[in-house]
Design an enzyme around this catalytic site. Structure first.
Site, short mmCIF file in Angstrom:
data_model
loop_
_atom_site.label_atom_id
_atom_site.label_comp_id
_atom_site.label_asym_id
_atom_site.label_seq_id
_atom_site.Cartn_x
_atom_site.Cartn_y
_atom_site.Cartn_z
N ASP A 1 0.83 -1.20 0.00
CA ASP A 1 0.00 0.00 0.00
C ASP A 1 0.87 1.25 0.00
O ASP A 1 0.69 2.17 0.80
CB ASP A 1 -0.99 0.01 1.17
N ASN B 1 -2.92 -4.32 -1.70
CA ASN B 1 -4.03 -4.25 -2.65
C ASN B 1 -4.03 -2.95 -3.46
O ASN B 1 -4.61 -2.89 -4.53
CB ASN B 1 -5.38 -4.43 -1.94
N HIS B 2 -3.34 -1.92 -2.98
CA HIS B 2 -3.27 -0.67 -3.74
C HIS B 2 -2.25 -0.74 -4.87
O HIS B 2 -2.21 0.15 -5.71
CB HIS B 2 -2.97 0.52 -2.82
#
Length: 92
Positions: free
Chosen positions: A18, A50-51
């Site tokens: 992230d 997830n980013h």
């Protein structure tokens, strides 16, 4: 950040992902961490959050000016910014 520098500091470093979409310095954060990984490949581990996916870091409508795609395009223009965003995602 580390008084002796990362190369002289005992232990290894794990960064948990992230790195983008969290503020106005996404590009600097990614550039710094990739440089550290290149300089100290056995001491630095970068995990993908997830980013670090196109679906999340390209979502300008939700993240607005904090979006990684928005920052790339704002800093480098639409065409070059998109290419930088795309190449960064290939690294992730």
């Amino acid at each position: 950040i580390w008084r002796l520098g990362m190369s002289l500091t005992a232990g290894n470093f794990v960064f948990l992902g992230d790195y983008v979409d969290r503020g106005m310095s996404c590009l600097e954060c990614v550039a710094y961490l990739l440089a550290m990984k290149l300089m100290l490949p056995h001491k630095v581990t970068l995990l993908r959050g997830n980013h670090e996916t196109r679906d999340v870091n390209g979502w300008e409508e939700h993240y607005g000016e904090r979006s990684f795609m928005f920052q790339c395009r704002a800093r480098f223009g639409d065409d070059l910014g998109y290419k930088i965003w795309e190449q960064s995602n290939q690294v992730f």
